[in-house]
Design a protein around this motif. Structure first.
Motif, mmCIF file in Angstrom:
data_model
loop_
_atom_site.group_PDB
_atom_site.id
_atom_site.type_symbol
_atom_site.label_atom_id
_atom_site.label_comp_id
_atom_site.label_asym_id
_atom_site.label_seq_id
_atom_site.Cartn_x
_atom_site.Cartn_y
_atom_site.Cartn_z
ATOM 1 N N HIS A 128 0.810 -1.218 0.000
ATOM 2 C CA HIS A 128 0.000 0.000 0.000
ATOM 3 C C HIS A 128 0.843 1.267 0.000
ATOM 4 O O HIS A 128 0.368 2.316 -0.448
ATOM 5 N N TRP A 129 2.091 1.208 0.468
ATOM 6 C CA TRP A 129 2.858 2.434 0.591
ATOM 7 C C TRP A 129 3.121 3.079 -0.765
ATOM 8 O O TRP A 129 3.216 4.310 -0.857
ATOM 9 N N THR A 130 3.236 2.280 -1.815
ATOM 10 C CA THR A 130 3.428 2.864 -3.151
ATOM 11 C C THR A 130 2.182 3.629 -3.593
ATOM 12 O O THR A 130 2.283 4.682 -4.223
ATOM 13 N N THR A 131 1.005 3.101 -3.256
ATOM 14 C CA THR A 131 -0.233 3.817 -3.580
ATOM 15 C C THR A 131 -0.281 5.150 -2.848
ATOM 16 O O THR A 131 -0.625 6.188 -3.435
ATOM 17 N N GLU A 132 0.051 5.137 -1.559
ATOM 18 C CA GLU A 132 0.062 6.386 -0.785
ATOM 19 C C GLU A 132 1.034 7.397 -1.381
ATOM 20 O O GLU A 132 0.715 8.584 -1.509
ATOM 21 N N ARG A 133 2.213 6.922 -1.742
ATOM 22 C CA ARG A 133 3.234 7.831 -2.256
ATOM 23 C C ARG A 133 2.820 8.434 -3.595
ATOM 24 O O ARG A 133 3.023 9.627 -3.845
ATOM 25 N N LEU A 134 2.238 7.642 -4.474
ATOM 26 C CA LEU A 134 1.880 8.130 -5.807
ATOM 27 C C LEU A 134 0.657 9.031 -5.777
ATOM 28 O O LEU A 134 0.562 9.992 -6.559
ATOM 29 N N LEU A 135 -0.292 8.752 -4.908
ATOM 30 C CA LEU A 135 -1.529 9.534 -4.885
ATOM 31 C C LEU A 135 -1.308 10.969 -4.427
ATOM 32 O O LEU A 135 -2.143 11.835 -4.693
ATOM 33 N N ARG A 136 -0.199 11.248 -3.760
ATOM 34 C CA ARG A 136 0.043 12.611 -3.266
ATOM 35 C C ARG A 136 0.166 13.617 -4.396
ATOM 36 O O ARG A 136 -0.298 14.757 -4.289
ATOM 37 N N GLN A 137 0.830 13.229 -5.487
ATOM 38 C CA GLN A 137 1.085 14.153 -6.591
ATOM 39 C C GLN A 137 0.378 13.732 -7.883
ATOM 40 O O GLN A 137 0.672 14.282 -8.937
ATOM 41 N N ALA A 138 -0.524 12.787 -7.803
ATOM 42 C CA ALA A 138 -1.111 12.221 -9.023
ATOM 43 C C ALA A 138 -2.226 13.104 -9.565
ATOM 44 O O ALA A 138 -3.048 13.633 -8.813
ATOM 45 N N THR A 139 -2.228 13.259 -10.889
ATOM 46 C CA THR A 139 -3.350 13.899 -11.586
ATOM 47 C C THR A 139 -3.924 12.985 -12.662
ATOM 48 O O THR A 139 -5.120 13.022 -12.924
ATOM 49 N N ARG A 140 -3.075 12.171 -13.285
ATOM 50 C CA ARG A 140 -3.548 11.270 -14.339
ATOM 51 C C ARG A 140 -3.364 9.794 -13.971
ATOM 52 O O ARG A 140 -3.394 8.937 -14.832
#
Length: 539
Positions: free
Chosen positions: A287-299
């Protein structure tokens, strides 16, 4: 007398050297006629002409040498520029060939696990709803986003990606396995793209490495720059993007280096998704990769791959057994199989291909129970102080096990309960274990899992069964409470400081104990206790 003088003169003449009668060329300066002067001028003019001719000959030789040197330098420069131009074109040609139809050695090794000729060697007999979406992403039909394929280990994420690749024979696709070491990641990326990072460039023999050659991240950035050129060419020719698949993204470390690499990948993925040049697919189990990516994700689009639903799993196993073993399995047996292992693809595949399905289910459940005890068993009141950190995680596992079992009992009161795993919101789970890092550790060792909706559950149905067996042991609650009390005691000792003053008067002294006690809201109370003691009695 005369005769004597003549004879003496003759004898002396023998000892006197003869005078050289040949005229010598001595310069004679004399005044003469004008004709003689003109003759002398012509003579001297002839001497000046010889000197001027020698000077011109030297100058011509110098010019010839300079022209030869300049010509050599020009030819050398032209050869170097030609090689540089050839090398750059070769780099692009090799990288373009890496995206041509066919598979790299890594992809070939992964695809070899699937044999379409034998129904017992692949998992095509289990339909997956996510397969259609992944097919469209891999073949370039779906564009404009980058994707995170997430789910528990063994749910079939990689298998679906490989099936989608095999449909189009790997055309326009590059795939690599992530690694925690950035140098190894760089090498694997270069192998996937057929890019040497200019390590085979002959010009490197005549130069020293500069600051730009110091980190793997810079090499990865250069590889992406070259890949963009291939993507632009492909976009003009076919209108489809390249596809870059990074499998096992959770293998990156959750530290500074891993975060920098993940940030670089996300920045590129966002830009490429906007321009439709490259579609990046990240595959992760944690799950930590999901947390890390969702912080700056737009697409970013997250594709959760979960266990197969009960109805589909039972029907698929039934059809498979009829086709492979010519056996009509009773529905009651299939219900029992699902209750033991659930819809986890790797478990279903193993059980369906076994002669005795129920025995295979028992083996899987026993392995999960032993894994739980091996990784997370609690040590009770006799715990050694050195085991405090490890036992914090173990106690958190048992606390979560009790909470999930209690949640399951609540769900079972509903008559429409379909056997799905009980879930607890992530914020409530953090409150139960009091530390977010404990949940990350449990997710890492596959005890619990955190899905893309931030819900915590057992890693699998088999692990939930292991929770049930372990927590139902006699004296389990008391043993867990003793472990928690011992952990509180060790934590209290770590916060306690003691100051002793001896022989203050008459063999007596003072002992001051300073202890900090945590309160709700993150505040701490400091308690100071002062006691007198006798050095003879010890207190």
């Amino acid at each position: 007398m005369v005769r004597l003088l003549r004879s003496s003169r003759g004898r002396l003449a023998q000892f006197i050297p003869r005078r050289d009668t040949k005229p010598r060329n001595f310069p004679i300066f004399e005044v003469g006629s004008s004709q003689d002067a003109s003759d002398r001028q012509r003579k001297y003019a002839g001497n000046d002409g010889a000197g001027e001719s020698a000077w011109k000959s030297s100058l011509s030789k110098m010019l010839e040498g300079a022209a030869t040197a300049l010509g050599s330098i020009g030819i050398l420069g032209l050869a170097g520029y030609s090689y540089h131009w050839y090398y750059k074109s070769l780099v692009l040609s090799k990288m373009e060939n890496a995206f041509a139809p066919g598979f790299s050695s890594l992809e070939r090794a992964a695809l070899s696990r699937q044999d379409a000729d034998s129904p017992t060697q692949d998992d095509d007999w289990i339909p997956r709803a996510e397969q259609v979406t992944i097919n469209g992403i891999v073949d370039g039909t779906i564009q404009g986003h980058y994707y995170l394929v997430t789910g528990e280990k063994g749910t079939g994420k990689t298998s679906m990606i490989l099936k989608a690749m095999s449909r189009i024979e790997g055309e326009g696709i590059a795939m690599l396995e992530a690694h925690s070491n950035l140098e190894i990641f760089r090498i694997r990326l270069g192998k996937a793209l057929d890019y040497e990072f200019h390590e085979d460039y002959i010009g490197g023999l005549f130069s020293f490495k500069g600051p730009r050659d110091t980190t793997p991240l810079l090499d990865i950035e250069r590889a992406f720059n070259q890949m963009e050129k291939i993507a632009l060419k492909r976009q003009e020719e076919s209108g489809r993007p390249l596809v870059l698949i990074i499998n096992g993204t959770h293998f990156l470390r959750d530290d500074e280096d891993g975060q920098h690499l993940l940030e670089l990948l996300q920045q590129r993925a966002e830009l490429w998704a906007t321009s439709r040049l490259v579609t990046v697919i990240l595959n992760s189990d944690e799950h930590w990769t999901t947390e890390r990516l969702l912080r700056q994700a737009t697409r970013l689009q997250v594709i959760p791959v979960r266990d197969i639903e009960k109805k589909i799993a039972i029907e698929s196993v039934k059809n498979f057994r009829a086709k492979a073993f010519h056996e009509a399995v009773p529905t009651s047996v299939l219900e029992e199989v699902y209750s033991k292992i659930g819809g986890r693809l790797r478990f279903l595949s193993h059980v369906a291909k076994s002669r005795d399905m129920l025995s295979a289910c028992e083996t899987i459940c026993e392995k999960e129970r032993l894994w739980l005890l091996d990784q997370c068993w609690i040590l009770g009141a006799e715990m050694d102080p050195g085991a405090e950190n490890q036992q914090d995680i173990c106690a958190s596992a048992m606390i979560m096990a009790k909470a999930l079992i209690a949640k399951e009992k609540e769900l079972m009161r509903d008559k429409d309960y379909d056997g799905r795993l009980p879930q607890i919101p992530l914020h409530e789970a953090r409150e139960l274990v009091t530390n977010n890092e404990f949940l990350k550790a449990l997710d890492h060792i596959n005890i619990v899992t955190i899905d893309s909706r931030s819900m915590v559950q057992a890693d699998s149905v088999a692990m939930q069964n292991a929770f049930r067996v372990v927590s139902s042991q006699p004296g389990f609650d008391e043993h867990l409470q003793e472990t928690l009390d011992r952990l509180d005691e060790l934590e209290s000792l770590a916060r306690t400081r003691e100051l002793t003053v001896k022989d203050v008067w008459g063999g007596k002294g003072l002992r001051a104990v300073v202890e900090s006690k945590s309160k709700k809201g993150g505040q701490e109370d400091v308690v100071v206790t002062i006691k007198g003691f006798s050095s003879e009695g010890g207190g």
